[in-house]
Design an enzyme around this catalytic site. Structure first.
Site, PDB file in Angstrom:
ATOM      1  CB  CYS A 170      11.092  -1.773  28.940  1.00  0.00           C
ATOM      2  SG  CYS A 170       9.554  -2.247  29.768  1.00  0.00           S
ATOM      3  CB  CYS A 203      11.099  -9.071  30.809  1.00  0.00           C
ATOM      4  SG  CYS A 203       9.789  -7.917  30.308  1.00  0.00           S
ATOM      5  CE  LYS A 209      -0.425  -2.984  37.202  1.00  0.00           C
ATOM      6  NZ  LYS A 209       0.993  -2.584  37.038  1.00  0.00           N
ATOM      7  CB  CYS A 232       7.226  -3.761  36.115  1.00  0.00           C
ATOM      8  SG  CYS A 232       6.257  -4.284  34.674  1.00  0.00           S
ATOM      9  NE  ARG A 258       2.829 -10.811  37.840  1.00  0.00           N
ATOM     10  CZ  ARG A 258       2.766 -10.104  36.695  1.00  0.00           C
ATOM     11  NH1 ARG A 258       1.605  -9.664  36.235  1.00  0.00           N
ATOM     12  NH2 ARG A 258       3.865  -9.856  36.018  1.00  0.00           N
ATOM     13  NE  ARG A 304      -2.929  -7.711  35.101  1.00  0.00           N
ATOM     14  CZ  ARG A 304      -1.776  -7.419  34.523  1.00  0.00           C
ATOM     15  NH1 ARG A 304      -0.681  -7.293  35.248  1.00  0.00           N
ATOM     16  NH2 ARG A 304      -1.699  -7.249  33.210  1.00  0.00           N
ATOM     17  CE  LYS A 345      -0.225  -2.660  33.059  1.00  0.00           C
ATOM     18  NZ  LYS A 345       1.189  -3.060  33.132  1.00  0.00           N
ATOM     19  CB  CYS A 376      11.290  -4.704  36.491  1.00  0.00           C
ATOM     20  SG  CYS A 376      12.355  -4.257  35.103  1.00  0.00           S
TER      21      CYS A 376
END
Length: 564
Positions: A474, A435, A209, A478, A73, A142, A207, A429
């Protein structure tokens, strides 16, 4: 640190500032995988170890290890990339990846299918054009998002500069990235060292954001972020930002104590203090976040555990002043405006719908080739949107017709036959096949489902009715499914939970309507709802508001009542 830290906390603590045994892992030619602990650490360097799940059964039958590869990424703070950067990503996708580029919902590039032996060459390749993947993933801040369209506001450049300043300030300082991938050659203006004055030795619990939006557009879904910043302008001058904290969309099936949550608005900060504010919020989460159970480690759970007033008091204390009340603003949309637009400087901007955010060539659809040709002469930007789309920005007047002609010649010019507003407002996603978290398809399947839903949409005269539809494989969220007016979240192969009732401006979560639907079930449930909406909506009423007004679902007022 907690007395019972999670496995990842132990790995970070022993990692020597994110080095671990990555050098040894990369040198091990017996396997295509990394050492187990290094699979946690490489995320901080912008990469995830993955397998091709489509091939797992056959490879197991042949007594072969899974086909390991890596997703990388690449950060693009504020979403703005140059033409040479776009061209380099295209070249790397062909040389080392699977031939495609994924535009993410965080305005970043993703390369898929990179083998372990090619990781270093790939990372060096995009660093050569001043892109990097440090903090692309991992327990750090991120990619910082920003409204990407320069014509939408006189203060856009100032907001973009704030986004890049926040990104630079919160980039990890460790020299490990430069040692491991770039032979020690540091190519950033941020001073690096083997200490982390903001993050500390074990970085954040999870994470983090940050996103910045310019009203009336919420095209980066700021309330889904740990910090959401709403630009407040006056007479073409940026005054500062309204501050929202505590957003995040991930949850776990079967654990109602996990939930998506939208950020709370807590006040206003002047533009010259926004970087400091972001740092202080990050340090509170560093000190107060849950390091025992990663399912409860996001800032949203920290705030709900201690209470918003306690969090605000601590923030004011660390800042040394109290935030003043938030200024008035209004969001109208969280989607992108497609097609041509212009600005006072005589430049043009073209927003292209990119289905699933996937840049590739297909028979009769040469999008990747067309964009590569354009990058050879385009003097403006390639701007990634938070909705997986692409803006060719700052196009010179002499280039406008040439760009359109190239797109038309390769079958990539926006048409009307397939692109209903429903399709243009879709997000998906990656999900299967790469994934590891996915229970079901998303990017590969949603276009097929939309083919069938569009028949219903057109039958009822809704082809241009903007309805947000989002699908994930899931519940991690995302593609921000819980902010979709129609949200589909994979629960098992071919089975999805259906959520309804988010609002079009990204200011309300949806709610579970039906569980474990296959395609027939999805169409059976949505067809009468869409018919009722076409027949009974009020003037300018959005689909998410309609299903709440009609009582199909109750409005979700806070993450804590998402499951009620």
């Amino acid at each position: 640190m907690s007395s019972k830290p999670s496995e990842v906390e132990v790995v970070k603590d022993a990692s020597n500032y994110l080095r671990g045994s990555i050098v040894e892992s990369l040198g091990n030619r017996i396997t295509g995988a990394l050492n187990h602990d290094d699979t946690h650490l490489i995320k901080f360097h912008g990469s995830y170890q993955q397998t091709d799940r489509d091939l797992d059964s056959e490879r197991k039958r042949q007594k072969l290890e899974p086909l390991f590869s890596f997703m990388i990424r690449v950060r693009v703070p504020g979403g703005a990339a140059t033409a040479p950067q776009w061209q380099r990503m295209t070249e790397l996708s062909d040389e080392y990846g699977n031939g495609t580029i994924k535009l993410t919902t965080r305005q970043a590039f993703q390369l898929h299918g990179v083998l372990k032996r090619d990781l270093k060459s790939t990372i060096q390749g995009f660093n050569d054009v001043l892109l990097d993947s440090i903090a692309g993933c991992g327990d750090v801040n991120r990619n910082v998002m920003c409204n990407p369209n320069p014509h939408e506001s006189a203060v856009h450049q100032q907001v973009y500069e704030a986004a890049t300043a926040i990104s630079a300030h919160l980039t990890p300082r460790t020299t490990a990235y430069w040692e491991l991938w770039l032979n020690g050659e540091q190519q950033t203006t941020t001073e690096a060292a083997d200490e982390e004055p903001i993050y500390g030795k074990t970085y954040l619990p999870r994470k983090f954001k940050i996103a910045l939006a310019i009203p009336p557009y919420n095209d980066v879904d700021i309330f889904a972020n740990d910090i959401g910043l709403i630009a407040i302008e006056e007479n073409g001058r940026l005054l500062g930002f309204n501050v929202a904290v505590g957003g995040g969309l991930g949850m776990t099936f079967g654990m109602p104590e996990t939930y998506p949550r939208l950020a709370d608005l807590i006040g206003f900060v002047p533009a010259d203090k926004v970087v400091e504010l972001c740092e202080k919020v990050v340090t509170i989460q560093r000190d107060w976040g849950n390091r025992e159970n990663r399912k409860f480690s996001r800032l949203k759970y920290t705030i709900d555990r201690v209470g918003l007033p306690v969090f605000q008091a601590e923030l004011n204390q660390r800042l040394g002043y109290d935030l003043i009340p938030a200024r008035s603003y209004r969001f109208e949309s969280s989607s992108d405006a497609f097609g041509w637009s212009g600005d006072a400087q005589g430049l043009s901007h073209l927003t292209l719908f990119i289905e699933g955010g996937r840049i590739h060539d297909l028979p009769g659809y040469g999008l990747k080739t067309a964009l590569s040709e354009i990058a050879n002469f385009h003097t403006g930007d390639f701007r990634l949107t938070g909705n997986q789309n692409l803006i060719l920005a700052n196009i010179e007047a002499t280039h406008r017709s040439r760009i359109q002609a190239i797109l038309e010649a390769h079958g990539a010019w926006p048409g009307t036959a397939r692109q209903t507003a429903l399709r243009q407002n879709s997000l998906a996603c990656v999900a299967l096949n790469t994934c590891s978290q996915a229970f079901a398809e998303a990017e590969r399947y949603l276009p097929q489902l939309l083919d069938k839903l569009e028949t219903v949409i057109r039958t009822h005269g809704l082809a241009q009715a903007g309805i947000l539809i989002r699908m994930t494989g899931c519940p991690n969220g995302c593609a921000r499914p819980y902010l979709g007016e129609i949200g589909l979240v994979g629960k098992a192969p071919g089975r999805y939970n259906l959520y309804l009732g988010a609002n079009y401006a990204g200011e309300r979560l949806n709610k579970l309507y039906r569980e474990m639907l296959d395609e027939e079930g999805i169409l059976r449930e949505l067809t009468p709802l869409l018919a009722a909406y076409a027949a009974g909506r009020n003037q300018d009423e959005r689909f998410g508001d309609f299903v709440i007004r009609q009582g199909y679902v109750a409005a979700t007022t806070h993450g804590l009542n998402f499951h009620n």
